[in-house]
Write a protein that holds these residues in place. Structure first.
Motif, PDB file in Angstrom:
ATOM      1  N   ASN A  92      -4.826 -11.535 -10.105  1.00 25.75           N
ATOM      2  CA  ASN A  92      -5.045 -10.553  -8.805  1.00 25.75           C
ATOM      3  C   ASN A  92      -4.209 -11.183  -7.602  1.00 25.75           C
ATOM      4  N   LEU A  93      -3.666 -11.918  -7.558  1.00 26.57           N
ATOM      5  CA  LEU A  93      -2.879 -12.697  -6.449  1.00 26.57           C
ATOM      6  C   LEU A  93      -3.874 -13.272  -5.464  1.00 26.57           C
ATOM      7  N   ASP A  94      -5.116 -13.762  -5.933  1.00 28.87           N
ATOM      8  CA  ASP A  94      -5.947 -14.323  -5.354  1.00 28.87           C
ATOM      9  C   ASP A  94      -5.705 -15.943  -5.130  1.00 28.87           C
ATOM     10  N   PHE A  95      -5.930 -16.446  -4.127  1.00 23.25           N
ATOM     11  CA  PHE A  95      -5.425 -17.857  -4.006  1.00 23.25           C
ATOM     12  C   PHE A  95      -6.341 -18.671  -4.860  1.00 23.25           C
ATOM     13  N   VAL A  96      -5.866 -19.724  -5.566  1.00 22.72           N
ATOM     14  CA  VAL A  96      -6.549 -20.518  -6.497  1.00 22.72           C
ATOM     15  C   VAL A  96      -6.451 -22.069  -5.923  1.00 22.72           C
ATOM     16  N   ALA A  97      -5.157 -22.523  -5.558  1.00 19.78           N
ATOM     17  CA  ALA A  97      -5.007 -23.839  -5.136  1.00 19.78           C
ATOM     18  C   ALA A  97      -3.680 -23.997  -4.441  1.00 19.78           C
ATOM     19  N   GLU A  98      -3.477 -25.020  -3.599  1.00 22.56           N
ATOM     20  CA  GLU A  98      -2.259 -25.183  -3.018  1.00 22.56           C
ATOM     21  C   GLU A  98      -2.077 -26.860  -2.861  1.00 22.56           C
ATOM     22  N   THR A  99      -0.790 -27.032  -2.888  1.00 22.88           N
ATOM     23  CA  THR A  99      -0.296 -28.541  -2.711  1.00 22.88           C
ATOM     24  C   THR A  99       0.779 -28.687  -1.478  1.00 22.88           C
ATOM     25  N   MET A 100       0.307 -29.520  -0.586  1.00 22.06           N
ATOM     26  CA  MET A 100       1.203 -29.820   0.514  1.00 22.06           C
ATOM     27  C   MET A 100       2.134 -31.017   0.365  1.00 22.06           C
ATOM     28  N   PHE A 101       3.285 -30.947   0.706  1.00 24.41           N
ATOM     29  CA  PHE A 101       4.201 -32.170   0.476  1.00 24.41           C
ATOM     30  C   PHE A 101       4.787 -32.967   1.823  1.00 24.41           C
ATOM     31  N   ASN A 102       4.649 -33.967   1.769  1.00 25.45           N
ATOM     32  CA  ASN A 102       5.156 -34.790   2.947  1.00 25.45           C
ATOM     33  C   ASN A 102       6.677 -34.964   2.643  1.00 25.45           C
ATOM     34  N   PRO A 103       7.630 -34.358   3.393  1.00 26.35           N
ATOM     35  CA  PRO A 103       9.173 -34.756   2.935  1.00 26.35           C
ATOM     36  C   PRO A 103       9.689 -35.926   2.906  1.00 26.35           C
ATOM     37  N   GLU A 104       8.798 -36.883   3.489  1.00 23.58           N
ATOM     38  CA  GLU A 104       9.470 -38.263   3.459  1.00 23.58           C
ATOM     39  C   GLU A 104       8.966 -39.153   2.705  1.00 23.58           C
ATOM     40  N   THR A 105       7.984 -38.856   1.717  1.00 17.51           N
ATOM     41  CA  THR A 105       7.458 -39.567   0.616  1.00 17.51           C
ATOM     42  C   THR A 105       7.164 -39.053  -0.571  1.00 17.51           C
ATOM     43  N   ASP A 106       7.045 -37.674  -0.558  1.00 13.95           N
ATOM     44  CA  ASP A 106       6.720 -36.701  -1.798  1.00 13.95           C
ATOM     45  C   ASP A 106       8.020 -35.990  -2.788  1.00 13.95           C
ATOM     46  N   ALA A 107       7.622 -35.800  -3.861  1.00 11.47           N
ATOM     47  CA  ALA A 107       8.483 -34.825  -4.688  1.00 11.47           C
ATOM     48  C   ALA A 107       7.811 -33.782  -4.894  1.00 11.47           C
ATOM     49  N   PRO A 108       8.367 -32.644  -5.062  1.00 18.87           N
ATOM     50  CA  PRO A 108       7.967 -31.182  -5.054  1.00 18.87           C
ATOM     51  C   PRO A 108       7.373 -30.903  -6.470  1.00 18.87           C
ATOM     52  N   ILE A 109       6.119 -31.720  -6.974  1.00 14.65           N
ATOM     53  CA  ILE A 109       5.660 -31.752  -8.194  1.00 14.65           C
ATOM     54  C   ILE A 109       4.047 -31.693  -7.967  1.00 14.65           C
ATOM     55  N   SER A 110       3.351 -30.865  -8.288  1.00 18.48           N
ATOM     56  CA  SER A 110       1.850 -30.471  -8.412  1.00 18.48           C
ATOM     57  C   SER A 110       1.358 -30.149  -9.714  1.00 18.48           C
ATOM     58  N   THR A 111       0.167 -30.759  -9.784  1.00 14.84           N
ATOM     59  CA  THR A 111      -0.746 -30.432 -11.054  1.00 14.84           C
ATOM     60  C   THR A 111      -2.086 -29.740 -10.751  1.00 14.84           C
ATOM     61  N   TYR A 112      -2.523 -28.787 -11.826  1.00 16.82           N
ATOM     62  CA  TYR A 112      -3.569 -27.950 -11.468  1.00 16.82           C
ATOM     63  C   TYR A 112      -4.331 -28.018 -12.858  1.00 16.82           C
ATOM     64  N   ASP A 113      -5.624 -27.905 -12.911  1.00 20.43           N
ATOM     65  CA  ASP A 113      -6.461 -27.708 -13.818  1.00 20.43           C
ATOM     66  C   ASP A 113      -6.582 -26.139 -13.977  1.00 20.43           C
ATOM     67  N   ILE A 114      -6.299 -25.336 -15.188  1.00 23.25           N
ATOM     68  CA  ILE A 114      -6.257 -23.964 -14.999  1.00 23.25           C
ATOM     69  C   ILE A 114      -7.611 -23.515 -15.933  1.00 23.25           C
ATOM     70  N   SER A 115      -8.587 -24.470 -16.190  1.00 23.88           N
ATOM     71  CA  SER A 115      -9.787 -24.041 -17.214  1.00 23.88           C
ATOM     72  C   SER A 115     -10.211 -22.754 -16.690  1.00 23.88           C
ATOM     73  N   GLY A 116     -10.528 -21.852 -17.515  1.00 28.08           N
ATOM     74  CA  GLY A 116     -11.327 -20.408 -17.123  1.00 28.08           C
ATOM     75  C   GLY A 116     -10.030 -19.468 -16.500  1.00 28.08           C
ATOM     76  N   MET A 117      -8.848 -19.834 -16.470  1.00 33.76           N
ATOM     77  CA  MET A 117      -7.862 -18.545 -16.462  1.00 33.76           C
ATOM     78  C   MET A 117      -7.311 -18.135 -17.522  1.00 33.76           C
ATOM     79  N   THR A 118      -7.160 -16.879 -17.842  1.00 33.73           N
ATOM     80  CA  THR A 118      -7.031 -16.349 -19.024  1.00 33.73           C
ATOM     81  C   THR A 118      -5.986 -15.155 -19.360  1.00 33.73           C
ATOM     82  N   SER A 119      -5.262 -14.844 -18.144  1.00 38.51           N
ATOM     83  CA  SER A 119      -4.347 -13.723 -17.959  1.00 38.51           C
ATOM     84  C   SER A 119      -3.019 -14.296 -17.742  1.00 38.51           C
TER      85      SER A 119
END
Length: 139
Positions: A92-119
């Motif tokens: 429904n385009l509702d916000f679930v989660a976000e991960t912000m990155f520090n461009p000096e130390t992070d790679a643009p990779i994020s992980t999320y638990d999607i338990s309960g999401m079905t569509s």
């Protein structure tokens, strides 16, 4: 948070009025097929003015059980050119989660638990120079 509610409200109003700008399938929003793909946000199929930049900007989604990993194949060039964050949205385009990155130390990779999401879920990758890129995973 108010900005998210405002944007969601605008999309909801447009969808409820059966606007030709928002594609609908089975009563569900289909942003990947809307006229806004390639202008307000970008996808692999609709890169708009950023044609040729898809490989480094479209978020790739890999599922393993109840976990997903979102990866953007974009180099992080300090604060000059980088992926600001990943945003996860539900069907429904509702916000679930976000991960912000520090461009000096992070790679643009994020992980999320999607338990309960079905569509469907949507991942957004936000580049500081090349805007928001959208991809989806059908669950």
């Amino acid at each position: 948070m108010q900005r998210r509610l405002f944007i969601k409200g605008l999309v909801g109003i447009a969808a409820s009025l059966s606007s030709p700008g928002i594609a609908m399938a089975g009563g569900k929003l289909e942003p990947m097929q809307s006229r806004f793909a390639g202008s307000l946000f970008y996808t692999m199929e609709a890169p708009g003015r950023w044609a040729g930049k898809e490989a480094g900007h479209v978020p790739m989604i890999e599922r393993s059980g109840n976990m997903i990993e979102v990866t953007t194949g974009h180099e992080m060039d300090g604060y000059t050119h980088y992926i600001v964050k990943h945003i996860l949205l539900d069907e429904n385009l509702d916000f679930v989660a976000e991960t912000m990155f520090n461009p000096e130390t992070d790679a643009p990779i994020s992980t999320y638990d999607i338990s309960g999401m079905t569509s469907v879920l949507y991942a957004v990758s936000l580049c500081n120079k090349h805007d928001a890129w959208l991809n989806r995973l059908v669950l």
